[in-house]
Design an enzyme around this catalytic site. Structure first.
Site, PDB file in Angstrom:
ATOM      1  N   GLU A 248       0.903  -1.170   0.000  1.00 50.21           N
ATOM      2  CA  GLU A 248       0.000   0.000   0.000  1.00 50.21           C
ATOM      3  C   GLU A 248       0.932   1.207   0.000  1.00 50.21           C
ATOM      4  OE1 GLU A 248      -3.284   0.043  -0.050  1.00 50.21           O
ATOM      5  OE2 GLU A 248      -3.921  -1.942   0.596  1.00 50.21           O
ATOM      6  N   CYS A 282      -1.899   9.791   2.180  1.00 47.43           N
ATOM      7  CA  CYS A 282      -1.598   9.103   0.911  1.00 47.43           C
ATOM      8  C   CYS A 282      -2.599   9.480  -0.168  1.00 47.43           C
ATOM      9  CB  CYS A 282      -1.553   7.598   1.129  1.00 47.43           C
ATOM     10  SG  CYS A 282      -3.028   6.940   1.903  1.00 47.43           S
TER      11      CYS A 282
HETATM   12  P1  NAD Z   1       8.530   4.728   4.531  1.00 45.81           P
HETATM   13  O1  NAD Z   1       8.528   3.953   3.268  1.00 45.81           O
HETATM   14  O2  NAD Z   1       9.658   5.612   4.829  1.00 45.81           O
HETATM   15  O3  NAD Z   1       8.405   3.744   5.796  1.00 45.81           O
HETATM   16  C1  NAD Z   1       7.327   2.840   5.945  1.00 45.81           C
HETATM   17  C2  NAD Z   1       7.749   1.759   6.915  1.00 45.81           C
HETATM   18  O4  NAD Z   1       8.732   0.933   6.294  1.00 45.81           O
HETATM   19  C3  NAD Z   1       8.389   2.283   8.202  1.00 45.81           C
HETATM   20  O5  NAD Z   1       7.938   1.497   9.278  1.00 45.81           O
HETATM   21  C4  NAD Z   1       9.873   2.076   7.947  1.00 45.81           C
HETATM   22  O6  NAD Z   1      10.630   1.939   9.112  1.00 45.81           O
HETATM   23  C5  NAD Z   1       9.864   0.794   7.154  1.00 45.81           C
HETATM   24  N1  NAD Z   1      11.039   0.561   6.317  1.00 45.81           N
HETATM   25  C6  NAD Z   1      11.835   1.491   5.744  1.00 45.81           C
HETATM   26  N2  NAD Z   1      12.790   0.880   5.022  1.00 45.81           N
HETATM   27  C7  NAD Z   1      12.592  -0.445   5.140  1.00 45.81           C
HETATM   28  C8  NAD Z   1      13.247  -1.591   4.619  1.00 45.81           C
HETATM   29  N3  NAD Z   1      14.315  -1.503   3.810  1.00 45.81           N
HETATM   30  N4  NAD Z   1      12.765  -2.821   4.924  1.00 45.81           N
HETATM   31  C9  NAD Z   1      11.678  -2.933   5.712  1.00 45.81           C
HETATM   32  N5  NAD Z   1      11.034  -1.883   6.263  1.00 45.81           N
HETATM   33  C10 NAD Z   1      11.479  -0.655   5.964  1.00 45.81           C
HETATM   34  O7  NAD Z   1       7.150   5.493   4.497  1.00 45.81           O
HETATM   35  P2  NAD Z   1       6.672   6.596   5.524  1.00 45.81           P
HETATM   36  O8  NAD Z   1       7.450   7.821   5.272  1.00 45.81           O
HETATM   37  O9  NAD Z   1       6.628   6.011   6.880  1.00 45.81           O
HETATM   38  O10 NAD Z   1       5.156   6.825   5.060  1.00 45.81           O
HETATM   39  C11 NAD Z   1       4.797   7.710   4.078  1.00 45.81           C
HETATM   40  C12 NAD Z   1       4.566   6.980   2.771  1.00 45.81           C
HETATM   41  O11 NAD Z   1       3.558   6.001   2.953  1.00 45.81           O
HETATM   42  C13 NAD Z   1       4.015   7.919   1.712  1.00 45.81           C
HETATM   43  O12 NAD Z   1       4.595   7.590   0.483  1.00 45.81           O
HETATM   44  C14 NAD Z   1       2.530   7.610   1.698  1.00 45.81           C
HETATM   45  O13 NAD Z   1       1.863   7.901   0.509  1.00 45.81           O
HETATM   46  C15 NAD Z   1       2.550   6.144   1.966  1.00 45.81           C
HETATM   47  N6  NAD Z   1       1.253   5.719   2.476  1.00 45.81           N
HETATM   48  C16 NAD Z   1       0.486   4.898   1.717  1.00 45.81           C
HETATM   49  C17 NAD Z   1      -0.764   4.538   2.164  1.00 45.81           C
HETATM   50  C18 NAD Z   1      -1.659   3.625   1.367  1.00 45.81           C
HETATM   51  O14 NAD Z   1      -2.634   3.139   1.919  1.00 45.81           O
HETATM   52  N7  NAD Z   1      -1.377   3.361   0.112  1.00 45.81           N
HETATM   53  C19 NAD Z   1      -1.221   5.015   3.386  1.00 45.81           C
HETATM   54  C20 NAD Z   1      -0.403   5.852   4.126  1.00 45.81           C
HETATM   55  C21 NAD Z   1       0.841   6.194   3.673  1.00 45.81           C
END
Ligand code: NAD
Length: 546
Positions: A248, A282
């Site tokens: 997502e 998002c």
């Molecule tokens: P992010 O990708 O930086 O982090 C998301 C999660 O992944 C965090 O818990 C982080 O610690 C973890 N993570 C980071 N690198 C990783 C790796 N290599 N392996 C495993 N886990 C890892 O995202 P964010 O900044 O926390 O959130 C914002 C993003 O999320 C935006 O792009 C937003 O659009 C998206 N988002 C999508 C939805 C949806 O439903 N499609 C909903 C909310 C947010």
């Protein structure tokens, strides 16, 4: 105001050493908690523990699982003020916006608890030509699900997949975002306080390295909500073991304003959809396309709405702020980079543009085009770019000119016309005459197309994506006249071919070909042939219906 970065990591490396996340309120700059990161060994231990626990939880009836999840639901309602206080402090959003997260979480939970037994029920399917078999399909849990979640809606985007995975019969290892680590701890405590649920969920706190360590433990299914970049990294790592990944991810949601739109409403709710949670949503309105005939009027209406907005932070339940701070320092850098790039390429700032620490003014930009980062990549901040378009075709073409596709909105008082425009958009969901709201409707599947991900949270599709399909073909050993026996026994080529045509012929002529051939070969036995034909045709009708 200058504030510290959201988190400070100390003490050496992840592996073997405990590191600390320092929680800082982005609204005040105040440090209010510390959270210890899990080590790689602790992550592996949590995964192992959950594998054993899955043998117990997965064998509970759906009714029992629902009964247990209902206790969690009751606890969230009982603790709502404490929870909204933590979310407010952790991410800077208002208490009411925090409550909205709880509201939608509990709404979905309630719906899922109500429907889970029906959605997960084994299902009979037609056995087709194998008429002596009974076919049915069962939904089985995967086992251990890893839920990796973001910071922008730290409560709902963690609780919803965790609860759904649990209802489907899985145990869960949860890795909440390091940016809102205190909310992660608050959620962990909720699960610990339901004794029947506590043994089946483990939280591992920490940054992306802890997430990567969790992925490396080979969970049975990974569910990640986050950026496109992280979705790609996790999918690449999971590909090594062919671990399934539900993603997502981010978006660049367009809003289209048609020439018959209620412009006051479009401006009001478009502005809300762009600046809610400081644009860190998002499905925020990230770009607007307005038909030329109403462009000037719409821009004026937007500017009037923005002029009324109050920006600030308060921990109080009742306050008058429309928008709080950015949650995370990195967001400020991305937002400023997008704005600078747009201005350098000719965009004009009509309102806002300034930033004071985490607090950014709601910003409206015009004279934008698709060469700008602001119109291409997810900004995830309080900027609303507006673009004039000649007609609907141009609006649709530009809306679809993106590698992302999560949500969209179309505004027009001729709703049928607006819906026709919506059907041309490359996106996972569309609001007509509103923004963002589709996420709050628990039965509407929610998810992306293109690089916005492959998952569908919400509704039956959500629950079922946490299960694997197991099929059963049940019966006595094949009888001599069973089609299974005939197809496996040598010497039945012609009979099998005749049945194929009769059953699957696409025209009456093709279906009756075997009958004609039979008649040709058996001249003089017309009476017997008539009877056989009738039986074959009846059989063919039966098969076609199945
Ligand atoms: P992010 O990708 O930086 O982090 C998301 C999660 O992944 C965090 O818990 C982080 O610690 C973890 N993570 C980071 N690198 C990783 C790796 N290599 N392996 C495993 N886990 C890892 O995202 P964010 O900044 O926390 O959130 C914002 C993003 O999320 C935006 O792009 C937003 O659009 C998206 N988002 C999508 C939805 C949806 O439903 N499609 C909903 C909310 C947010």
């Amino acid at each position: 105001m200058s504030v510290q970065r959201q988190q400070v990591v100390t003490n050496g490396r992840l592996n073997g050493h405990a590191e600390t996340i320092v929680c800082i309120n982005p609204g005040t700059g105040e440090q209010f908690a510390e959270v210890t990161m899990a080590t790689a060994a602790q992550v592996a231990e949590a995964r192992q523990e959950m594998a054993a626990a899955a043998q117990v939880w997965g064998h509970k009836s759906v009714a029992e699982r629902v009964w247990i999840v209902r206790q969690l639901q009751a606890l969230i309602l009982a603790e709502m003020d404490e929870l909204t206080a933590v979310i407010n402090q952790d991410g800077g959003k208002s208490r009411q916006d925090a409550l909205n997260e709880l509201f939608v979480t509990v709404d979905s939970m309630n719906q899922y608890c109500h429907h889970a037994a029906k959605w997960l029920r084994p299902r009979r399917v037609s056995p087709g030509l194998q008429i002596f078999k009974r076919g049915w399909v069962e939904r089985r849990p995967y086992g251990v699900v890893a839920v990796i979640s973001p910071w922008n809606y730290p409560f709902i985007l963690t609780m919803q997949p965790v609860v759904t995975a649990l209802l489907a019969g899985n145990t869960v290892v949860v890795k909440p975002s390091e940016v809102t680590a205190a909310t992660g701890v608050a959620m962990e405590k909720l699960f610990q306080r339901v004794p029947e649920l506590a043994p089946f969920v483990r939280f591992v706190h920490g940054d992306g390295r802890v997430g990567a360590a969790l992925v490396a433990t080979r969970p049975d299914l990974i569910y990640v909500t986050g950026s496109v970049r992280t979705g790609r990294l996790i999918t690449q790592a999971a590909a090594e073991t062919l671990t399934p990944v539900i993603t997502e991810l981010g978006s660049k949601d367009p809003m289209i304003v048609l020439d018959d739109a209620d412009l006051a409403a479009a401006a009001r709710w478009g502005v809300w959809g762009a600046f809610y949670n400081a644009g860190q949503t998002c499905v925020a309105v990230e770009r607007v396309y307005v038909l030329a005939a109403v462009y000037d009027q719409f821009v004026q209406a937007v500017l009037a709405e923005v002029a009324r907005m109050k920006v600030g932070y308060s921990p109080d339940i009742d306050n008058r702020f429309d928008m709080g701070p950015l949650t995370f320092a990195r967001q400020g850098e991305i937002v400023e980079a997008h704005l600078a790039d747009a201005v350098a390429k000719g965009a004009k700032i009509m309102a806002g543009g300034g930033r004071n620490g985490y607090f950014m003014e709601p910003t409206v930009v015009v004279d934008v085009d698709h060469t700008m980062l602001l119109m291409q990549d997810e900004t995830f901040g309080p900027i609303l770019p507006i673009m004039k378009v000649a007609d609907i075709s141009e609006a649709v073409r530009l809306a679809n000119d993106s590698y992302l596709g999560l949500g969209a909105s179309v505004w027009g008082q001729d709703v049928a016309r607006a819906e026709r425009v919506a059907q041309r958009l490359e996106t996972g969901s569309v609001n007509i005459n509103d923004t963002v709201v589709h996420f709050a409707i628990p039965h509407l599947p929610f998810g992306g197309v293109k690089q916005s991900g492959n998952g569908r949270s919400h509704g039956e599709a959500d629950l079922l994506q946490f299960t694997q399909t197991v099929s059963y073909a049940v019966g006595k050993p094949p009888l001599p006249f069973d089609i299974a026996t005939m197809l496996r026994s040598p010497g039945n080529y012609h009979k099998s071919a005749a049945i194929m045509k009769l059953a699957f012929g696409t025209t009456p002529q093709q279906r009756l070909e075997p009958v004609a051939e039979f008649l040709q070969k058996n001249k003089g036995k017309v009476a017997a042939v008539g009877g056989i034909t009738a039986v074959l045709l009846a059989l063919s009708r039966l098969i076609r219906r199945s």
